[in-house]
Every structure is written in C-alpha cells, then in structure tokens.
Scaffold this active site. Structure first.
Site, PDB file in Angstrom:
ATOM      1  N   LEU A 162       3.856 -10.480  -4.461  1.00 44.70           N
ATOM      2  CA  LEU A 162       4.782  -9.415  -4.208  1.00 44.70           C
ATOM      3  C   LEU A 162       5.442  -9.054  -5.601  1.00 44.70           C
ATOM      4  O   LEU A 162       4.970  -9.771  -6.574  1.00 44.70           O
ATOM      5  CB  LEU A 162       5.885 -10.074  -3.348  1.00 44.70           C
ATOM      6  CG  LEU A 162       5.583 -10.819  -1.911  1.00 44.70           C
ATOM      7  CD1 LEU A 162       6.878 -11.513  -1.410  1.00 44.70           C
ATOM      8  CD2 LEU A 162       5.034  -9.631  -1.092  1.00 44.70           C
ATOM      9  N   THR A 168      -3.512 -15.792  -4.942  1.00 43.10           N
ATOM     10  CA  THR A 168      -2.442 -15.111  -5.060  1.00 43.10           C
ATOM     11  C   THR A 168      -1.254 -16.043  -4.613  1.00 43.10           C
ATOM     12  O   THR A 168      -1.341 -17.182  -4.656  1.00 43.10           O
ATOM     13  CB  THR A 168      -2.321 -14.090  -4.006  1.00 43.10           C
ATOM     14  OG1 THR A 168      -2.562 -14.520  -2.747  1.00 43.10           O
ATOM     15  CG2 THR A 168      -3.321 -13.060  -4.014  1.00 43.10           C
ATOM     16  N   GLU A 207      -9.952  -9.136  -0.164  1.00 42.29           N
ATOM     17  CA  GLU A 207      -9.721 -10.835  -0.263  1.00 42.29           C
ATOM     18  C   GLU A 207     -10.965 -11.218   0.736  1.00 42.29           C
ATOM     19  O   GLU A 207     -11.424 -10.714   1.702  1.00 42.29           O
ATOM     20  CB  GLU A 207      -8.532 -11.325   0.391  1.00 42.29           C
ATOM     21  CG  GLU A 207      -7.542 -10.613  -0.798  1.00 42.29           C
ATOM     22  CD  GLU A 207      -6.076 -10.904  -0.155  1.00 42.29           C
ATOM     23  OE1 GLU A 207      -5.164 -10.629  -1.043  1.00 42.29           O
ATOM     24  OE2 GLU A 207      -6.086 -10.902   1.034  1.00 42.29           O
ATOM     25  N   ASP A 236       0.848  -1.143   0.082  1.00 42.22           N
ATOM     26  CA  ASP A 236      -0.072   0.092  -0.008  1.00 42.22           C
ATOM     27  C   ASP A 236       0.969   1.275   0.102  1.00 42.22           C
ATOM     28  O   ASP A 236       1.800   1.412   0.929  1.00 42.22           O
ATOM     29  CB  ASP A 236      -0.834  -0.011   1.334  1.00 42.22           C
ATOM     30  CG  ASP A 236      -1.916  -0.956   1.143  1.00 42.22           C
ATOM     31  OD1 ASP A 236      -2.352  -1.699   0.103  1.00 42.22           O
ATOM     32  OD2 ASP A 236      -2.922  -1.097   2.104  1.00 42.22           O
ATOM     33  N   GLU A 290      -2.873 -14.050  -9.312  1.00 43.05           N
ATOM     34  CA  GLU A 290      -1.854 -12.688  -9.452  1.00 43.05           C
ATOM     35  C   GLU A 290      -0.554 -13.098  -8.590  1.00 43.05           C
ATOM     36  O   GLU A 290      -0.735 -14.089  -7.786  1.00 43.05           O
ATOM     37  CB  GLU A 290      -2.610 -11.623  -8.925  1.00 43.05           C
ATOM     38  CG  GLU A 290      -3.117 -11.525  -7.730  1.00 43.05           C
ATOM     39  CD  GLU A 290      -3.937 -10.372  -7.290  1.00 43.05           C
ATOM     40  OE1 GLU A 290      -4.027  -9.851  -6.125  1.00 43.05           O
ATOM     41  OE2 GLU A 290      -5.012 -10.055  -7.954  1.00 43.05           O
TER      42      GLU A 290
END
Length: 540
Positions: free
Chosen positions: A464, A420, A265, A180, A461
């Site tokens: 990191l 993820t 999520e 973020d 996706e």
C-alpha cells in the site's frame, strides 16, 4: 508517585523517565493514547531491534514538586529510537512509474512532468525505476504485431538520466484492483476470442468469468489464433528482448519480472473486487473453466476416485469467514482425504504454470535476471486452514508449508522472488481488523526464509502507499534482518509508486531519508520524528 498526564517533548530535563503504562493499555502507532494519528505518525515499537523510547515530562502531584512543571508545550519532534543502518549492505531502491505512463496509442503521458520527477528521483540517488510493459497496449490489436514505440521513448528518457530499469511483462489487465488508476484491458483480439470461448478466462463456481488474465488451463491449448498461451507469452517476451537489445547490452535493464497471473502475481484471481469481494473475505476457488475442470477430472481418475473430479461445494462465497464454511472451518473438509487431494491439485496447477512460463522467460532473455512476484495474503493466517491463501493457490495450511515448493520451483529457473506487504504490522491489522486474524509479519518471515533456504534472491515492495517513518522502519527491518548470522538481506526494494503525494516536500524528505538508510548511509536525525503539519494530519 502518581502520573496524571504525559506530554511529549524533546527538551532535555533533569529527570528523564521511562514511561511505563498500566497493563491494560497498549502503545500503538494508531490507538490507545490520547493523541491524534498525526501525532504518532512514524512511531513504531516493532520497526527495529530496540523498544520505543519516548522522552517525557511528568506532572507529579506532590507538594514538594514545583508547579512550574504543570505547563508544558509540545515541541517539534517526537523521540523514537531507531536502528542505525550506516555501514550495512546497500539495498538498491527502485520506484514504480505510474501505471498509465504509456497510453493506448503507445505515447508517453505528460512527458515533461515525468522528466522533472525522474530528475528529482535521480537527485537523491534512486537506483532506478520499474515499468509495466502492458500486453494490452503492445500487442493490442493484431496477433504478433507489436508496438514498442512509446516504451522506447520512455526508456531513452530514463537512460539519459543514468537510471536503471526493472521491466514487468504485464500479461494481465489493469483496472478494478487496489491502486489501479487506469484501465488497460487484455488485447482486443484476445477479447474477441473470449466472446466465443469464455473458458479462456478463470471462472468461479457460479460461472462468472474473470477477464483479468488468461486461465492457466490454456497454457498448452491452441485456442489463441493457433497459438497456445505459452507461445503467446514467449513471442511477446522475445519481441521485447530483440527490440531493446541495446538497453540489455548496456545493462540499463537490470531485471525482468514475469507476469504470472492477476496483478502480475503468481496466484489465482480469488478475491476480485469486481465480483463484490471485500477485505477480509476468504475468496473463492477459480478452477471452473472447462480446461481446468478437465485437468481436475483426469487427476481424480488417475488417483482412482473419479467422483473427486469436482470442486468443493461447501466453501460458501467471496466474503465468507473460514468458520462460516464447512470446508475451511477448524476440522473442516479442507483436511479430509478429498480436501487434501483437491488442494494439492489446485496448488500444483499454480506451480506448474509458473514453471512453464519462467522456462519460456529464460529462453527469451537468456542470461538476464528474471523475477516472479507473490502476493502477501496475510488475512486468516492465524487460523488452521489459512483459507484466503488456499483459494489463491497457496497450500499453506497450519500443517503444511505452501511456500517451500514455490521457492524450489523458482530456484530451478534461478528466478528471484518478489514479495509484497513488508511494510505492514501485525499489531495494526489486529487493531483495525481484529476479525481477520491476520499476521503479515509472520507471513513475510515465512516467505522470505523459504526463499533464502534455497538461496534465491529476495526482492520486495510495499503493498500500500507508504509515506511515513513507521512504514519505512518496518521495511528496513525486513530488508536487513537484525543479527542474521548469514548476513541475509533483500536484493532490492521497489517503492510503490511515483505520484504527486510522494513528491510533496515533507513526504519526499522522509523518502530520501529512507533511501539513505537502505543504501547503508548515515542520517543526521536518527531517532527524531518530525510532527506533521495540520494539513498532513488531515490527510491521514
């Protein structure tokens, strides 16, 4: 023959040999050989079907050997054998736009620079981009007053370039989590309600309130200026569907990912950095707001054991280890009659929330593809309790499948599953954090198969930032599993995220190469890994 040194080169020599290291030594992309991280960047022995092949010259200590082999110079490339994905199924690749691409005034940030970056993405045939539509911006100040102006300008820019759009209905706040770089809070009018009724937020055992998103306990409670949580989510989604009708009709918007919890999520906010959590802490249960506690007590009474209507008391704290608790340790209370009751209820609340919100999404978007995102909580996966997954709401202990029921719920709504951490390698986790007993590869395999078993699309996706071939090869291996008898593959992949580092020359070349392989195209340098520059080595 005694091997005294190994130097890497791609020069062809009369006696190529396979390098076999002594048993105690491991080949690793990060450790074990006397090379810098930069020298081995992009090399993986677990990225594809074949083992790593290194061309090497060996200095042999034998009188008969010519001393000219003593002086060898490292060349520009490392040799690594990779899978050839030419002719395989095309997996579309999207790129996430920056989190703060729209500011709090609903304006596009640095639009000219963004336009140049989008043109560059288009030039290498990226399929589209992903955009977060933040609740805190659009409905930021008054209930049911929506300001989509900035997003409309952005979408028009994207459409003119011929790119597609994945849209995230972001009902969470941004800031305080990994990656973020901006702060976007929940709508101001919601925060005003929270001042007088803090139970609208998830709450831990100590009473700390997490303002990342609203507790699922108010999904059906009229505490948001006369509306329930579900009604608020539906009104927002329906407003978007009406406002951007032309983009839906032209099929510019290809998918809606529905935010279902923190970071968008479907999980509890069990490991918040703002409360001091650090990897690989087990996290804490987040069910102590009055609405969820009421639900727990009712479930306990219905079971005939009213004294079970409380959370476990021996789970310790956010940064505890499983074996340091009475609840999560091997043979601990997580597997007692009460433990199984509590975990069933806790995970059922998560699944029911997803069920309700996705039902609203299908009403709002009708025949548009929708998706739900699951986080890859891979730490403590190799323990019996899977403690970090349990506190996040995934009842996936060693004797129970926690992802099958979630996949079944998604199937009910014909929703895709977005997962993820497909770029992470278990070996790296064991080397960097051996105490975490993590297994991202095992987790990815379990979750992807849970979704494929019920025949729903699986997207993914990276967890990191990823700029190296090692990570890309791992993504490719998961995107197109080798020798799968059913030919299964990811429905699409979304790259995290557009930023100046990705646009740097060498990084972007690696990304373009990865993109071609995801599309099933051939690449000319298969098996050759360029060495990083000194500057790139330092950036590692």
């Amino acid at each position: 023959m005694e091997v005294s040194s190994i130097r890497l080169t791609h020069t062809v020599i009369p006696f190529p040999v396979s390098v076999k290291l002594p048993t105690p030594v491991k080949i690793s992309a990060r450790r074990s050989l006397p090379l810098s991280v930069g020298d081995w960047r992009g090399v993986s022995i677990f990225s594809g079907a074949r083992k790593l092949v290194v061309s090497a010259k060996v200095k042999q200590i034998e009188d008969s050997m010519d001393d000219s082999t003593d002086e060898l110079v490292d060349d520009e490339f490392l040799h690594v054998e990779e899978r050839d994905f030419s002719g395989t199924a095309c997996v579309p690749v999207y790129v996430m736009l920056p989190l703060g691409v729209i500011d709090m005034n609903s304006e596009v940030v640095e639009s000219e620079e963004l336009l140049d970056q989008l043109r560059t993405l288009k030039s290498v045939n990226v399929d589209g981009v992903m955009v977060d539509c933040w609740w805190g911006i659009v409905e930021g100040y008054k209930p049911q007053v929506y300001n989509w102006s900035g997003y409309k300008k952005l979408f028009e820019m994207i459409r003119e370039l011929g790119l597609k759009i994945q849209v995230v209905m972001s009902f969470h706040e941004c800031g305080g989590n990994v990656g973020d770089d901006v702060n976007i809070k929940l709508p101001e009018w919601v925060r005003e309600i929270g001042e007088s009724n803090p139970d609208i937020y998830f709450t831990d055992r100590a009473g700390k309130r997490n303002t990342e998103c609203l507790t699922w306990g108010i999904d059906k409670q009229r505490v948001l200026r006369g509306r329930t949580g579900l009604e608020v989510y539906f009104d927002y989604m329906r407003s978007f569907r009406v406002e951007f009708d032309e983009f839906f009709e032209a099929k510019i918007i290809t998918e809606i990912e529905v935010g279902l919890g923190p970071c968008g999520e479907l999980r509890y906010p069990s490991y918040p950095a703002q409360f001091g959590w650090k990897y690989p802490g087990i996290g804490e249960f987040q069910c102590y707001d009055k609405y969820l506690m009421k639900s727990l007590k009712e479930a306990a009474e219905a079971r005939g054991h009213s004294f079970w209507g409380k959370g476990p008391e021996n789970t310790e704290s956010y940064n505890s280890t499983p074996h340091g608790t009475g609840f999560f340790r091997d043979g601990g209370d997580y597997d007692s009659y009460y433990g199984r009751f509590f975990l069933n209820w806790y995970s059922r609340v998560l699944i029911d929330h997803g069920d309700r919100v996705l039902a609203m999404a299908n009403l709002a978007f009708e025949e548009i593809h929708i998706a739900a995102k699951l986080s890859g909580i891979h730490w403590w996966y190799k323990t019996a309790s899977h403690a970090a997954e349990l506190t996040a709401g995934f009842y996936n202990s060693s004797n129970r499948d926690g992802y099958g029921p979630i996949a079944a719920m998604l199937k009910k709504h014909e929703s895709a599953l977005n997962f993820t951490c497909v770029e992470l390698r278990t070996l790296d986790q064991h080397e960097d954090y051996p105490e975490a007993l993590a297994d991202p590869e095992g987790l990815v395999w379990q979750v992807l198969n849970a979704a494929w078993d019920v025949s729903i699309p699986v997207a993914s996706e990276n967890a990191l930032p990823c700029y190296d071939r090692e990570g890309y090869n791992k993504i490719l291996a998961n995107a197109k599993p080798l020798n799968d008898p059913d030919g299964r593959h990811l429905s699409c992949f979304t790259y995290l995220r557009l930023n100046p580092t990705l646009m740097e020359s060498q990084n972007f070349k690696e990304f373009e190469r990865f993109l071609k392989r995801m599309h099933g195209e051939s690449v000319p340098d298969l098996g050759l890994v360029p060495r990083p520059t000194n500057q790139e080595s330092k950036s590692e």
